[in-house]
Design a protein around this motif. Structure first.
Motif, short mmCIF file in Angstrom:
data_model
loop_
_atom_site.label_atom_id
_atom_site.label_comp_id
_atom_site.label_asym_id
_atom_site.label_seq_id
_atom_site.Cartn_x
_atom_site.Cartn_y
_atom_site.Cartn_z
N GLY A 91 59.80 -46.96 -15.90
CA GLY A 91 60.04 -46.54 -17.15
C GLY A 91 60.31 -47.64 -18.18
O GLY A 91 61.38 -48.51 -17.81
N LYS A 92 59.59 -47.61 -19.28
CA LYS A 92 60.00 -48.45 -20.46
C LYS A 92 60.77 -47.54 -21.30
O LYS A 92 60.79 -46.46 -21.91
CB LYS A 92 58.78 -48.72 -21.12
N VAL A 93 62.02 -48.06 -21.53
CA VAL A 93 63.05 -47.18 -22.37
C VAL A 93 63.25 -48.18 -23.40
O VAL A 93 63.63 -49.43 -23.63
CB VAL A 93 64.32 -46.96 -21.80
N THR A 94 63.18 -47.88 -24.93
CA THR A 94 63.41 -48.45 -26.07
C THR A 94 64.96 -48.57 -26.40
O THR A 94 65.80 -47.71 -25.99
CB THR A 94 62.83 -47.83 -27.29
N LEU A 95 65.29 -49.76 -26.98
CA LEU A 95 66.65 -49.94 -27.36
C LEU A 95 66.94 -50.51 -28.78
O LEU A 95 66.25 -51.31 -29.35
CB LEU A 95 67.31 -51.19 -26.34
N ASP A 96 67.89 -50.10 -29.39
CA ASP A 96 68.11 -50.47 -30.86
C ASP A 96 69.03 -51.47 -30.81
O ASP A 96 70.28 -51.55 -30.45
CB ASP A 96 68.87 -49.15 -31.43
N LYS A 97 68.41 -52.63 -31.11
CA LYS A 97 69.29 -54.08 -30.91
C LYS A 97 69.15 -54.96 -32.28
O LYS A 97 68.61 -54.57 -33.21
CB LYS A 97 68.63 -54.90 -29.97
N THR A 98 70.09 -55.73 -32.22
CA THR A 98 70.10 -56.77 -33.44
C THR A 98 69.63 -58.36 -32.77
O THR A 98 70.18 -58.52 -31.88
CB THR A 98 71.48 -56.95 -34.09
N LEU A 99 68.75 -58.94 -33.53
CA LEU A 99 68.16 -59.95 -33.08
C LEU A 99 67.99 -60.80 -34.30
O LEU A 99 67.25 -60.83 -35.17
CB LEU A 99 66.96 -59.80 -32.33
N GLY A 100 68.52 -62.05 -34.27
CA GLY A 100 68.36 -62.92 -35.30
C GLY A 100 68.91 -62.44 -36.71
O GLY A 100 68.20 -62.79 -37.72
N ALA A 165 46.98 -54.91 -13.44
CA ALA A 165 47.63 -55.30 -12.37
C ALA A 165 49.32 -55.48 -12.36
O ALA A 165 49.76 -55.18 -11.78
CB ALA A 165 47.10 -56.37 -11.86
N HIS A 166 49.53 -56.00 -13.80
CA HIS A 166 50.99 -56.22 -14.08
C HIS A 166 51.82 -55.26 -15.09
O HIS A 166 52.91 -55.58 -15.42
CB HIS A 166 51.13 -57.61 -14.47
N ARG A 167 50.97 -54.16 -15.34
CA ARG A 167 51.51 -53.14 -16.16
C ARG A 167 52.81 -52.59 -15.45
O ARG A 167 53.96 -52.46 -16.47
CB ARG A 167 50.44 -52.11 -16.32
N THR A 168 52.89 -52.23 -14.51
CA THR A 168 54.40 -51.92 -14.02
C THR A 168 55.54 -52.62 -14.18
O THR A 168 56.69 -51.98 -14.68
CB THR A 168 54.47 -51.43 -12.56
N GLU A 169 55.55 -54.00 -14.39
CA GLU A 169 56.70 -54.76 -14.56
C GLU A 169 56.55 -55.19 -16.28
O GLU A 169 57.71 -55.64 -16.69
CB GLU A 169 56.85 -55.87 -13.68
N ARG A 271 66.07 -56.38 -12.86
CA ARG A 271 66.19 -55.64 -14.10
C ARG A 271 65.37 -56.20 -15.32
O ARG A 271 65.85 -57.12 -16.15
CB ARG A 271 67.57 -55.86 -14.53
N PRO A 272 63.91 -56.15 -15.26
CA PRO A 272 63.18 -56.75 -16.17
C PRO A 272 63.32 -56.38 -17.34
O PRO A 272 63.69 -55.12 -17.80
CB PRO A 272 61.85 -56.54 -15.49
N ALA A 273 62.78 -57.12 -18.64
CA ALA A 273 62.67 -56.51 -19.93
C ALA A 273 61.26 -56.38 -19.98
O ALA A 273 60.31 -57.05 -19.24
CB ALA A 273 63.28 -57.64 -20.71
N SER A 274 60.95 -55.75 -20.86
CA SER A 274 59.65 -55.20 -21.24
C SER A 274 58.88 -56.45 -21.96
O SER A 274 59.36 -57.05 -22.99
CB SER A 274 59.38 -54.02 -22.09
#
Length: 278
Positions: A91-100, A165-169, A271-274
């Protein structure tokens, strides 16, 4: 009118939107009576544990898509199209973050949802929700992507996210995005997966039970599905099963399915990131 360069911190979103243009999204939605989920959340809070609505939806997606392998899939190619079906739900879950210093959308992949407990899902969500994307090693590829020239970054993004092939991660097999923390009832989003779930707010509404009108906590659950991969009937079955899972939620649903406890324990350690970040 004033103009400026496109912000580097949002390049991953630009590349993501370019890539999802090939999809053929169709949109469905339903209302979910969240009484069972809210009772479970209240009991957990009494015991000092907190669960987000997103965690319940992610867990539901894992259990349901495991029963619908046709929807837990992806397609690539125009001249020689290929469909990949996956034996695990990510499951890809989106996050509201601050970067730069800029507000951005980032994402993380929750692995093996079909065999994960609610506790395992919540721990994963909390780690990325509360973590600093400026320092977390899981977001290093996104930070590096922002530093590359746009043509190079777009090419590398495309090569990474188009891999079946690598879509799941890297991309996940289902996406969950929520605006339920704001006064948003429902919305439609395409997350780059065959199924994308949009989670609205939970609000008290009038519902009919046994012929009587009562007040219940209701959530709008939206679903976008890629018509290239599945048809409307299959997608409607998925949405109906998600609704049933959430509406009948009880203490037993929060645990790991029988026979999957060791695998779920391993999943919490990854715990991979997308790669898409959006």
């Amino acid at each position: 009118m004033s103009g400026s360069k496109f912000p580097a911190e949002r390049r991953h979103t630009l590349y993501h939107c370019d890539e999802i243009r090939a999809a053929a999204p169709v949109y469905l939605d339903t209302e979910v009576d969240m009484s069972g989920v809210q009772r479970h959340r209240a009991a957990a809070r009494h015991e000092g544990r907190r669960y987000s609505v997103v965690s319940y939806v992610l867990q539901a997606a894992g259990r349901v898509l495991a029963r619908h392998p046709e929807a837990n899939a992806a397609v690539r190619g125009r001249l020689r199209p290929r469909v990949a079906r996956y034996d695990t739900v990510s499951g890809k879950v989106t996050l509201d973050k601050t970067l730069g210093g800029r507000r951005v959308v980032l994402a993380t992949i929750v692995p093996e949802l079909e065999r994960s407990s609610l506790d395992a899902v919540q721990r994963h969500v909390e780690r990325f929700r509360d973590g600093d994307p400026e320092r977390m090693p899981e977001f290093a590829p996104v930070r590096k992507l922002h530093r590359l020239p746009v043509p190079v970054g777009r090419l590398l993004f495309r090569l990474a996210t188009r891999s079946l092939a690598h879509r799941t991660e890297l991309v996940g097999t289902v996406a969950v995005t929520s605006l339920g923390h704001r006064p948003v009832d429902g919305f439609q989003s395409v997350g780059g997966t065959t199924v994308t779930l949009g989670v609205g707010r939970v609000v008290d509404r009038a519902v009919v039970r046994d012929g009587a009108v009562v007040v219940a906590p209701v959530m709008r659950l939206s679903m976008a599905f890629d018509h290239r991969v599945v048809d409307g009937a299959e997608a409607a079955d998925v949405l109906a099963d998600l609704k049933e899972f959430l509406e009948t939620y009880g203490p037993d649903a929060a645990s790991v399915p029988d026979g999957d406890r060791s695998a779920a324990s391993r999943a919490t350690d990854r715990r991979p990131a997308s790669a898409s970040g959006a």
